[in-house]
Write an enzyme that holds these catalytic residues in place. Structure first.
Site: not given
Lengths: 656, 246
Positions: A283, A329
């Site tokens: 995660s 990301r």
């Protein structure tokens, strides 16, 4: 130019005024309207349950054995909501702004603003359902940090937030199944949509146990079928995740938008060998509590613990001091690739970087020692207490890492590397979430609408549930209010028969090839082409050759595939083959889209278009639009939806 | 590694099944158990044989789809680990591994290692929810839940619905599965309103589905890949009793 049907008025009033003005369907008419929902993940389950609560007759389909297994269940870190419970400056506008910026200015303002507006309701709804979010000692909800934002707005349940949210939506769905308001079809796969007089009027589904093809009518059809990351073969998606429903709709006229926008997630467990069938995410929330680094020296063979502080390069903190380890990301993934390509990677393959928790275990341990009133705790006591805190927050993730790698991440830093995770592209939808095909909707990851060229962490759960709980119940009335005079159409109609025959012939073609190679053989080869040439970095030359390679691979597939058995039985190889056949077409479109977009933005990084520091270089003058592709024989036509930014100043994205 | 697997083959629900032996060489210890099956199936397809059908999806231990009894234990030898997270390094070179489907009357075999677990969904649809329509909810922080209750509810809610508890139980009882949901909602203020009818209805449906009775052997807890505690069964029994008495 596409018309996205965005309501007039100022941004902050659009959704409220839309809801006040959109036509309604009265309760007795709702009882006569049928809705087909394909997919039972967060978007599908929440939509099916909410629409059934309103009184519509709903049929819901999923390919798994139960609605509770959709891949939303694997989402780990959390769900964003503009609650501002932390008093740290959050607001609807800020969530909206972060999402647009995080998406590198390639998302539609009105949709994103609506998403931010309904985000708070989602948390309320889930808590009311009994979703056990993490809480503080006072009984209030807890929050954590996620990438691309400077506030703490992420709600979570350990590292299993997706599971808890999906089980909440599933429970709402099962409640409607229990009352007979939803008919559930598990182990069913949608293999075509049915068009009658220019409107989508149903689907053809295959019962995966018996192989029987079934016809199902709906006044409207909702595709809530997730993303297409498995086109890369290796991804964090579930083995069954596929593009088939969206692709069949595409072949019947629905436009596919921004297919090249793929999210490569920076923190995944690295590939260990050729046998690998899938990749596992660690995660993003771990980046909040860990620090990412590589050795400063090239090809450093020392163990991580033996590398002194001053010889470590915390490259994200070095390059992006304002956001540090919490950059979005796409940025974090490219930075990891840059270090590994330059020879600073770690582990046997040298294609990994460290994600290290030592510092925060120490910090948590100290806080915990203070809480417990311990005087002069030893280093060991501090670390023990720190580990306990980390275990409570992320225990399942640490266990999973240990299981897969055989290494204990409480003792040694995790080795991580980017992997395919999410697809921002999907079926083009307007503000109503309707595709360009009347009566056909796309929700959740299956549509393209909210994340632009890069999705921020903890926003997928938010979007799936927003679409299902709070958007579609309103917007579908806009269409169905015009359908109240349409009686249910018999599935004996020619269009149903034709679609069913088309599906049957397609499956027979697959089982009839009688070649020598397995489905996985082709899928792996497709995945390698996509990863090498349409992955984290792309260029004109590579994309051009990828298109040719995919075309010839597709030809080979249709000549040399071997499927045992027939379509009239439970046949997992056939299921896989039908999905890979669609991926083999989608892959080409993805490369086509990536090639046409002569700029870099978010997850789409064209090596020819970068700043001097190696950041994505957009070309707003030419490419500030959504590319929606319509299939035209063997080619695709481009339909542009220009993106207008009236409320945000569009700028070079900076996290420095 | 060289591995022999002895696996249950059954064409369909109505046909008889049997064990078949297959040998695999060059198995990597880093392979997951299901990846070992992928390799086997590749070989079978190339030989023109029917591959072994098994349920799987997320392959990260959370969807609850995978379901194999390995050497007599649901999900294999490791505690707190699903089949998909089991790796070949847990076995030795030369091992013969016996693989069967979940065995329970309420989970009929569909093919090879795939069973029908829709009974679980039907139990859920009788009461495994809070009756709240979308849009009814109040602000989340107006409903305070003590952290220990929230944590315990989470512990129960972590159930993945795989059915290992049923497969592990000599009576094929679904008590742990049902109790996990009843207990989760009984611990939370949101769930208290319907606590009585929930316990009664879910237990009645469990019986209708043909799951057996609980005789407190705790095999379910021992084999549960999410290590759900049997304390939840005790809580459900209290809820059920309260419902029957009140």
């Amino acid at each position: 130019m596409l018309n996205a049907k965005i309501p007039d008025g100022p941004l902050e009033h659009k959704w409220a005024s839309y809801r006040s003005r959109t036509p309604l369907v009265n309760p007795s008419n709702k009882r006569n309207l049928e809705i087909v929902v394909v997919g039972a993940g967060l978007a599908g389950a929440s939509a099916a349950a909410s629409l059934a609560e309103l009184g519509y007759r709903v049929k819901c389909f999923c390919f798994q054995d139960s609605a509770r297994r959709a891949h939303s269940i694997a989402a780990q870190g959390g769900i964003n909501a503009a609650k501002n419970y932390q008093n740290d400056g959050d607001s609807v506008y800020r969530l909206f702004y972060d999402t647009i910026k995080g998406g590198d200015y390639r998302a539609r303002e009105a949709n994103v603003y609506r998403l931010a507006e309904v985000s708070a309701n989602i948390i309320d709804q889930c808590v009311a359902q009994g979703v056990p979010f993490a809480r503080e000692y006072g009984g209030y909800l807890s929050n954590r940090s996620f990438g691309g934002t400077q506030v703490q707005r992420t709600f979570y349940a350990a590292g299993q937030t997706g599971q808890q949210l999906l089980l909440g939506a599933y429970s709402a769905l099962q409640r409607q199944v229990g009352t007979g308001s939803v008919q559930m079809y598990s182990r069913h796969e949608m293999l075509d949509i049915v068009m009658i007089d220019g409107k989508c009027r149903g689907i053809i589904a295959r019962d995966l146990i018996t192989g029987k093809l079934e016809r199902h009518f709906g006044h409207a059809v909702l595709l809530c079928t997730g993303g297409y990351g498995n086109v890369f073969y290796l991804s964090t998606n579930a083995m069954g995740s596929n593009v088939t429903a969206a692709w069949k709709a595409h072949k019947r006229g629905a436009w596919f938008a921004n297919p090249c926008y793929t999210q490569i997630h920076p923190t995944c467990i690295p590939v260990s060998g050729d046998h690998q069938s899938k990749l596992t995410l660690m995660s993003e929330s771990l980046r909040n509590d860990g620090r990412i680094w590589v050795p400063k020296k090239k090809d450093d063979n020392r163990k991580p613990g033996e590398i002194p502080e001053e010889e470590r390069d915390y490259y994200l903190e070095r390059r992006y001091p304002a956001f540090g380890n919490l950059v979005p990301r796409d940025v974090a993934s490219r930075a990891a690739k840059e270090r590994c390509d330059a020879g600073y990677g770690v582990g046997a393959s040298r294609m990994a970087v460290y994600l290290d928790f030592t510092f925060n275990m120490k910090r948590y341990g100290t806080v915990e020692a203070n809480k417990q009133g311990l005087r002069d705790p030893s280093e060991e006591e501090i670390m023990r207490m720190g580990k306990a805190v980390v275990a409570e927050k992320y225990g399942n993730l640490f266990d999973m890492y240990k299981q897969i790698t055989g290494e204990d991440p409480y003792e040694v830093p995790m080795r991580i590397y980017p992997a395919v995770h999410y697809t921002m592209g999907g079926l083009w939808v307007d503000y109503n979430l309707m595709t360009n095909v009347p009566g056909l909707y796309a929700l959740g990851e299956a549509n393209f609408s909210d994340h632009g060229a890069n999705r921020l962490g903890a926003s997928a759960l938010m979007q799936g549930l927003a679409d299902g709980y709070f958007v579609i119940p309103y917007t579908i009335g806009n269409y169905l209010s015009g359908e109240i005079r349409t009686p249910s159409i018999s599935t004996g109609e020619q269009a149903f028969a034709d679609a069913e025959n088309n599906v049957r012939d397609g499956l027979d073609r697959l089982t009839g090839i009688g070649g020598n190679q397995t489905v996985d053989h082709f899928h792996k080869r497709l995945g390698k082409i996509m990863w090498d040439k349409c992955g984290m970095a792309r260029n004109r030359e590579g994309l051009g050759s990828a298109i040719g390679e995919i075309q010839s691979l597709r030809e080979e597939f249709w000549k040399d595939l071997r499927i045992p058995g027939t379509q009239h039985e439970l046949n997992p190889e056939l299921e896989k083959a039908a999905r890979v056949a669609d991926f083999l077409e989608l892959g080409e479109l993805m490369c086509h889209d990536a090639l046409h977009r002569d700029e870099s933005c978010g997850g789409h990084f064209r090596e020819e278009f970068q700043t001097e520091e190696g950041e994505a270089l957009r070309n707003d003058e030419q490419f500030a639009y959504v590319a929606a592709w319509g299939m035209n024989g063997k080619n695709w036509d481009l339909h542009r939806e220009d993106l207008k930014f009236d409320n945000i100043k569009i700028a070079q994205r900076s996290y420095k | 590694m060289n591995i022999t697997i002895k696996v249950w083959r059954q064409k369909s629900n109505t046909s008889p099944g049997e064990f078949k032996m297959y040998s695999l060489s060059d198995v990597s210890p880093d392979m997951s158990f299901l990846e070992m099956f992928d390799v086997l199936n590749e070989q079978l397809v190339r030989k023109g044989e029917d591959p072994v059908a098994f349920d799987h999806d997320c392959r990260e231990g959370i969807c609850g789809m995978c379901s194999m009894v390995i050497n007599g234990q649901p999900h294999g030898p490791l505690r707190g680990v699903t089949t998909c997270q089991l790796h070949m390094r847990s076995f030795n070179d030369g091992d013969t591994i016996v693989v069967e489907p979940w065995r329970a009357a309420a989970f009929p075999v569909l093919k090879d290692l795939i069973v029908d677990r829709t009974g679980f969904d039907r139990i859920m649809s009788t009461g495994g929810f809070v009756s709240v329509n979308t849009g009814n909810a109040q602000d989340a922080n107006t409903l305070l839940v003590p952290k220990p209750d929230a944590d315990e509810a989470f512990g129960a809610a972590a159930c993945i619905g795989c059915g290992a508890c049923v497969a592990a139980c000599k009576n094929a009882s679904a008590m742990l599965f049902v109790a996990a949901k009843v207990s989760q909602l009984a611990l939370l203020p949101q769930g208290k309103v319907e606590a009585k009818s929930r316990a009664e209805r879910m237990v009645a449906q469990m019986d209708d589905e043909g799951f057996g009775n609980c005789t407190n052997t705790y095999a379910c807890e021992a084999e549960c890949p999410k290590e759900i505690s049997v304390e939840h069964i005790a809580r459900m029994n209290r809820e059920y009793l309260k419902a029957k008495l009140g």
